[in-house]
Design a protein around this motif. Structure first.
Motif, PDB file in Angstrom:
ATOM      1  N   ALA A  47      -4.072   0.921  -2.453  1.00  0.00           N
ATOM      2  CA  ALA A  47      -3.731  -0.391  -1.921  1.00  0.00           C
ATOM      3  C   ALA A  47      -3.820  -1.434  -3.027  1.00  0.00           C
ATOM      4  O   ALA A  47      -4.645  -1.317  -3.944  1.00  0.00           O
ATOM      5  CB  ALA A  47      -4.674  -0.761  -0.783  1.00  0.00           C
ATOM      6  N   TYR A  75       0.555   5.158   1.640  1.00  0.00           N
ATOM      7  CA  TYR A  75      -0.098   6.114   2.525  1.00  0.00           C
ATOM      8  C   TYR A  75       0.573   7.467   2.323  1.00  0.00           C
ATOM      9  O   TYR A  75       1.665   7.569   1.762  1.00  0.00           O
ATOM     10  CB  TYR A  75       0.063   5.704   3.996  1.00  0.00           C
ATOM     11  CG  TYR A  75      -0.795   4.552   4.445  1.00  0.00           C
ATOM     12  CD1 TYR A  75      -0.526   3.246   4.033  1.00  0.00           C
ATOM     13  CD2 TYR A  75      -1.874   4.748   5.307  1.00  0.00           C
ATOM     14  CE1 TYR A  75      -1.312   2.182   4.460  1.00  0.00           C
ATOM     15  CE2 TYR A  75      -2.660   3.697   5.746  1.00  0.00           C
ATOM     16  CZ  TYR A  75      -2.370   2.420   5.313  1.00  0.00           C
ATOM     17  OH  TYR A  75      -3.151   1.370   5.744  1.00  0.00           O
ATOM     18  N   LEU A 119      -4.637   6.390   3.900  1.00  0.00           N
ATOM     19  CA  LEU A 119      -4.383   5.413   2.851  1.00  0.00           C
ATOM     20  C   LEU A 119      -4.697   6.046   1.496  1.00  0.00           C
ATOM     21  O   LEU A 119      -5.786   6.568   1.291  1.00  0.00           O
ATOM     22  CB  LEU A 119      -5.247   4.168   3.063  1.00  0.00           C
ATOM     23  CG  LEU A 119      -5.170   3.087   1.992  1.00  0.00           C
ATOM     24  CD1 LEU A 119      -3.772   2.499   1.909  1.00  0.00           C
ATOM     25  CD2 LEU A 119      -6.192   1.982   2.265  1.00  0.00           C
ATOM     26  N   ASP A 176       0.831  -1.211   0.000  1.00  0.00           N
ATOM     27  CA  ASP A 176       0.000   0.000   0.000  1.00  0.00           C
ATOM     28  C   ASP A 176       0.858   1.250   0.000  1.00  0.00           C
ATOM     29  O   ASP A 176       2.020   1.228   0.385  1.00  0.00           O
ATOM     30  CB  ASP A 176      -0.884   0.051   1.261  1.00  0.00           C
ATOM     31  CG  ASP A 176      -1.586  -1.254   1.560  1.00  0.00           C
ATOM     32  OD1 ASP A 176      -1.645  -1.624   2.752  1.00  0.00           O
ATOM     33  OD2 ASP A 176      -2.057  -1.889   0.614  1.00  0.00           O
ATOM     34  N   ARG A 236       3.684   0.719   2.737  1.00  0.00           N
ATOM     35  CA  ARG A 236       3.452  -0.270   3.787  1.00  0.00           C
ATOM     36  C   ARG A 236       3.328  -1.625   3.118  1.00  0.00           C
ATOM     37  O   ARG A 236       2.634  -1.772   2.111  1.00  0.00           O
ATOM     38  CB  ARG A 236       2.164   0.029   4.562  1.00  0.00           C
ATOM     39  CG  ARG A 236       1.935  -0.920   5.740  1.00  0.00           C
ATOM     40  CD  ARG A 236       0.538  -0.807   6.277  1.00  0.00           C
ATOM     41  NE  ARG A 236      -0.422  -1.479   5.420  1.00  0.00           N
ATOM     42  CZ  ARG A 236      -1.336  -2.346   5.841  1.00  0.00           C
ATOM     43  NH1 ARG A 236      -1.393  -2.668   7.130  1.00  0.00           N
ATOM     44  NH2 ARG A 236      -2.201  -2.876   5.008  1.00  0.00           N
TER      45      ARG A 236
END
Length: 115
Positions: free
Chosen positions: A50, A37, A47, A35, A96
């Protein structure tokens, strides 16, 4: 342990484009989510985009149609192509990765959209 290295941030004029990359390395036994962010000054981290291991994607409404997330599973790398950038996209962008049953965060790369 998994290490994440982000690259591609910088200064761009409104309407411009950037591509962010995040490469994962280390003892990786399986990556699930990858993902992106972002966190703007004085704002909470949100976020942006994703992607799952099978390639499904989701975007926050504010970037739909302008940003594209993609991943190369062979290289353990996730990308974020950002087009038609706006000043409100200015933020530190973090990748992430969920791997080995844990989540890992990159150190962030700054994107500044300004004339």
């Amino acid at each position: 342990q998994v290490q994440l290295v982000e690259s591609g941030g910088g200064l761009v004029q409104p309407g411009g484009s950037l591509r962010l990359s995040c490469a994962a390395s280390g003892s990786i036994f399986g990556i699930n989510a990858m993902d992106w962010y972002r966190q703007a000054p004085g704002q909470q981290r949100e976020l942006v985009a994703a992607t799952s291991r099978v390639g499904s994607t989701n975007y926050v409404d504010s970037v739909k149609g302008r940003f594209t997330i993609s991943r190369d599973n062979a290289k353990n790398t996730v990308y974020l192509r950002m087009n038609s950038l706006k000043p409100e996209d200015t933020a530190v962008y973090y990748c992430r990765v969920v791997a080995n049953g844990r989540q890992y965060w990159g150190k962030g790369t700054l994107v500044t959209v300004s004339s």
